[in-house]
Design a protein around this motif. Structure first.
Motif, PDB file in Angstrom:
ATOM      1  N   ARG A  19      19.623  15.624  46.743  1.00 17.74           N
ATOM      2  CA  ARG A  19      20.744  16.060  45.912  1.00 17.74           C
ATOM      3  C   ARG A  19      20.244  16.566  44.560  1.00 17.74           C
ATOM      4  NH1 ARG A  19      26.125  17.441  46.719  1.00 17.74           N
ATOM      5  NH2 ARG A  19      26.887  15.453  47.499  1.00 17.74           N
ATOM      6  N   VAL A  20      19.237  15.915  43.976  1.00 20.89           N
ATOM      7  CA  VAL A  20      18.658  16.379  42.706  1.00 20.89           C
ATOM      8  C   VAL A  20      18.155  17.803  42.860  1.00 20.89           C
ATOM      9  CG1 VAL A  20      16.695  16.089  41.118  1.00 20.89           C
ATOM     10  CG2 VAL A  20      18.058  14.108  41.776  1.00 20.89           C
ATOM     11  N   ILE A  21      17.425  18.053  43.930  1.00 24.74           N
ATOM     12  CA  ILE A  21      16.881  19.391  44.154  1.00 24.74           C
ATOM     13  C   ILE A  21      18.006  20.398  44.369  1.00 24.74           C
ATOM     14  CG2 ILE A  21      15.466  20.799  45.715  1.00 24.74           C
ATOM     15  CD1 ILE A  21      13.641  18.292  45.997  1.00 24.74           C
ATOM     16  N   ALA A  22      19.058  20.002  45.083  1.00 27.80           N
ATOM     17  CA  ALA A  22      20.198  20.903  45.291  1.00 27.80           C
ATOM     18  C   ALA A  22      20.870  21.240  43.965  1.00 27.80           C
ATOM     19  CB  ALA A  22      21.197  20.266  46.253  1.00 27.80           C
ATOM     20  N   VAL A  23      21.004  20.249  43.085  1.00 26.95           N
ATOM     21  CA  VAL A  23      21.615  20.496  41.775  1.00 26.95           C
ATOM     22  C   VAL A  23      20.732  21.424  40.945  1.00 26.95           C
ATOM     23  CG1 VAL A  23      22.338  19.429  39.599  1.00 26.95           C
ATOM     24  CG2 VAL A  23      22.927  18.338  41.766  1.00 26.95           C
ATOM     25  N   LEU A  24      19.433  21.186  40.964  1.00 27.58           N
ATOM     26  CA  LEU A  24      18.511  22.057  40.222  1.00 27.58           C
ATOM     27  C   LEU A  24      18.632  23.505  40.702  1.00 27.58           C
ATOM     28  CD1 LEU A  24      15.292  19.835  40.198  1.00 27.58           C
ATOM     29  CD2 LEU A  24      16.785  20.334  38.246  1.00 27.58           C
ATOM     30  N   ARG A  25      18.618  23.678  42.015  1.00 27.63           N
ATOM     31  CA  ARG A  25      18.677  25.035  42.574  1.00 27.63           C
ATOM     32  C   ARG A  25      20.010  25.706  42.301  1.00 27.63           C
ATOM     33  NH1 ARG A  25      15.351  24.483  48.316  1.00 27.63           N
ATOM     34  NH2 ARG A  25      13.365  23.952  47.322  1.00 27.63           N
ATOM     35  N   GLU A  35      29.533  26.586  41.327  1.00 24.68           N
ATOM     36  CA  GLU A  35      30.928  26.167  41.535  1.00 24.68           C
ATOM     37  C   GLU A  35      31.069  25.365  42.822  1.00 24.68           C
ATOM     38  OE1 GLU A  35      33.440  26.232  39.385  1.00 24.68           O
ATOM     39  OE2 GLU A  35      31.942  27.031  38.020  1.00 24.68           O
ATOM     40  N   ALA A  36      30.391  25.806  43.885  1.00 26.66           N
ATOM     41  CA  ALA A  36      30.439  25.071  45.153  1.00 26.66           C
ATOM     42  C   ALA A  36      29.827  23.688  44.991  1.00 26.66           C
ATOM     43  CB  ALA A  36      29.720  25.856  46.245  1.00 26.66           C
ATOM     44  N   LEU A  37      28.742  23.596  44.243  1.00 27.89           N
ATOM     45  CA  LEU A  37      28.102  22.305  44.001  1.00 27.89           C
ATOM     46  C   LEU A  37      29.037  21.387  43.216  1.00 27.89           C
ATOM     47  CD1 LEU A  37      25.298  20.600  43.963  1.00 27.89           C
ATOM     48  CD2 LEU A  37      25.454  21.229  41.563  1.00 27.89           C
ATOM     49  N   LYS A  38      29.683  21.908  42.187  1.00 26.74           N
ATOM     50  CA  LYS A  38      30.605  21.097  41.388  1.00 26.74           C
ATOM     51  C   LYS A  38      31.734  20.559  42.254  1.00 26.74           C
ATOM     52  CE  LYS A  38      29.821  23.320  36.937  1.00 26.74           C
ATOM     53  NZ  LYS A  38      30.408  24.153  35.872  1.00 26.74           N
ATOM     54  N   GLU A  43      34.089  15.943  45.202  1.00 26.87           N
ATOM     55  CA  GLU A  43      34.615  15.325  46.416  1.00 26.87           C
ATOM     56  C   GLU A  43      33.801  14.097  46.811  1.00 26.87           C
ATOM     57  OE1 GLU A  43      34.653  18.460  49.307  1.00 26.87           O
ATOM     58  OE2 GLU A  43      36.206  19.566  48.233  1.00 26.87           O
ATOM     59  N   ALA A  44      32.490  14.168  46.638  1.00 22.68           N
ATOM     60  CA  ALA A  44      31.617  13.076  47.063  1.00 22.68           C
ATOM     61  C   ALA A  44      31.623  11.910  46.081  1.00 22.68           C
ATOM     62  CB  ALA A  44      30.188  13.584  47.244  1.00 22.68           C
ATOM     63  N   LEU A  45      31.711  12.202  44.782  1.00 24.38           N
ATOM     64  CA  LEU A  45      31.549  11.164  43.759  1.00 24.38           C
ATOM     65  C   LEU A  45      32.820  10.828  43.001  1.00 24.38           C
ATOM     66  CD1 LEU A  45      28.285  12.553  42.098  1.00 24.38           C
ATOM     67  CD2 LEU A  45      28.445  10.797  43.866  1.00 24.38           C
ATOM     68  N   GLY A  46      33.781  11.715  43.027  1.00 23.45           N
ATOM     69  CA  GLY A  46      34.938  11.597  42.153  1.00 23.45           C
ATOM     70  C   GLY A  46      34.685  12.409  40.892  1.00 23.45           C
ATOM     71  N   ALA A  47      35.757  12.800  40.262  1.00 22.07           N
ATOM     72  CA  ALA A  47      35.649  13.712  39.112  1.00 22.07           C
ATOM     73  C   ALA A  47      34.833  13.129  37.962  1.00 22.07           C
ATOM     74  CB  ALA A  47      37.041  14.101  38.631  1.00 22.07           C
ATOM     75  N   ALA A  51      31.208  14.598  36.753  1.00 21.29           N
ATOM     76  CA  ALA A  51      31.056  15.132  35.399  1.00 21.29           C
ATOM     77  C   ALA A  51      29.894  14.447  34.669  1.00 21.29           C
ATOM     78  CB  ALA A  51      32.351  14.959  34.610  1.00 21.29           C
ATOM     79  N   ALA A  52      29.775  13.122  34.830  1.00 15.73           N
ATOM     80  CA  ALA A  52      28.669  12.396  34.188  1.00 15.73           C
ATOM     81  C   ALA A  52      27.329  12.847  34.753  1.00 15.73           C
ATOM     82  CB  ALA A  52      28.849  10.890  34.389  1.00 15.73           C
ATOM     83  N   CYS A  53      27.269  13.024  36.053  1.00 16.83           N
ATOM     84  CA  CYS A  53      26.039  13.479  36.711  1.00 16.83           C
ATOM     85  C   CYS A  53      25.623  14.851  36.180  1.00 16.83           C
ATOM     86  CB  CYS A  53      26.270  13.525  38.221  1.00 16.83           C
ATOM     87  SG  CYS A  53      24.863  14.118  39.183  1.00 16.83           S
ATOM     88  N   LEU A  54      26.557  15.775  36.147  1.00 18.63           N
ATOM     89  CA  LEU A  54      26.239  17.129  35.676  1.00 18.63           C
ATOM     90  C   LEU A  54      25.891  17.141  34.188  1.00 18.63           C
ATOM     91  CD1 LEU A  54      28.863  19.145  37.721  1.00 18.63           C
ATOM     92  CD2 LEU A  54      26.387  19.032  38.092  1.00 18.63           C
ATOM     93  N   ALA A  55      26.524  16.272  33.418  1.00 18.07           N
ATOM     94  CA  ALA A  55      26.169  16.164  31.991  1.00 18.07           C
ATOM     95  C   ALA A  55      24.733  15.662  31.842  1.00 18.07           C
ATOM     96  CB  ALA A  55      27.141  15.239  31.270  1.00 18.07           C
ATOM     97  N   GLY A  56      24.336  14.738  32.695  1.00 20.85           N
ATOM     98  CA  GLY A  56      22.952  14.263  32.680  1.00 20.85           C
ATOM     99  C   GLY A  56      21.972  15.375  32.998  1.00 20.85           C
ATOM    100  N   PHE A  57      22.301  16.191  33.994  1.00 17.33           N
ATOM    101  CA  PHE A  57      21.429  17.320  34.328  1.00 17.33           C
ATOM    102  C   PHE A  57      21.374  18.336  33.196  1.00 17.33           C
ATOM    103  CE2 PHE A  57      21.640  15.816  38.711  1.00 17.33           C
ATOM    104  CZ  PHE A  57      20.332  16.027  39.095  1.00 17.33           C
TER     105      PHE A  57
END
Length: 149
Positions: A19-25, A35-38, A43-47, A51-57
């Motif tokens: 998942r980390v690699i997918a987010v990086l790519r 947008e598809a990743l978000k 859906e997988a983690l909840g909003a 949002a926290a995950c993407l903020a970390g990235f």
């Protein structure tokens, strides 16, 4: 010129590392891939967790831009393997999330200068903890309602 090795497309990575690699790519690809990743993360983690995950990235990206030894090599989304930089970032995020501080700091030392070590560790934890939640939920779903496989 730096040469990056590609690892075999199958095996060896846990779900959060993939998942980390997918987010990086997706972050590099931008546009519809991002947008598809978000949407998928939501859906997988909840909003909130997504949002926290993407903020970390985003924090990791900014720290690497400021303090990184080099720009990490991130392959296109459809690549069949992983670059050493992608693998290093995936290992780092997983170690940071699982509270393996010494391992995470060792990985981070290859990514950023000493000024960026602790901020990168914090951002890596923020990015990775929701991904560990996703892995735990998937494991529980496989075990069924009584906790048995």
């Amino acid at each position: 010129m730096r040469f990056e090795t590609l690892q075999a497309a199958s095996g060896g990575l846990r779900g959060p590392e993939r998942r980390v690699i997918a987010v990086l790519r997706a972050g590099v690809a931008g546009g519809t891939a991002l947008e598809a990743l978000k949407q998928d993360l939501g859906e997988a983690l909840g909003a909130g967790r997504a949002a926290a995950c993407l903020a970390g990235f985003a924090g990791m990206r900014d720290i690497i831009r400021r303090h990184g030894w080099h720009v990490p090599v991130v392959l296109p989304e459809d690549a069949q393997g992983w670059s050493e930089d992608e693998l290093s970032l995936a290992r780092f995020v997983l170690a940071a999330s699982e509270q393996q501080r010494d391992v995470a700091l060792a990985e981070a030392s290859f990514l950023v200068s000493p000024m960026g070590l602790l901020p990168l560790l914090e951002a890596g934890m923020q990015a990775g903890l929701p991904l560990l939640c996703e892995e735990c939920r998937a494991r529980l779903a496989l075990q069924g309602p009584m906790g048995r496989a």
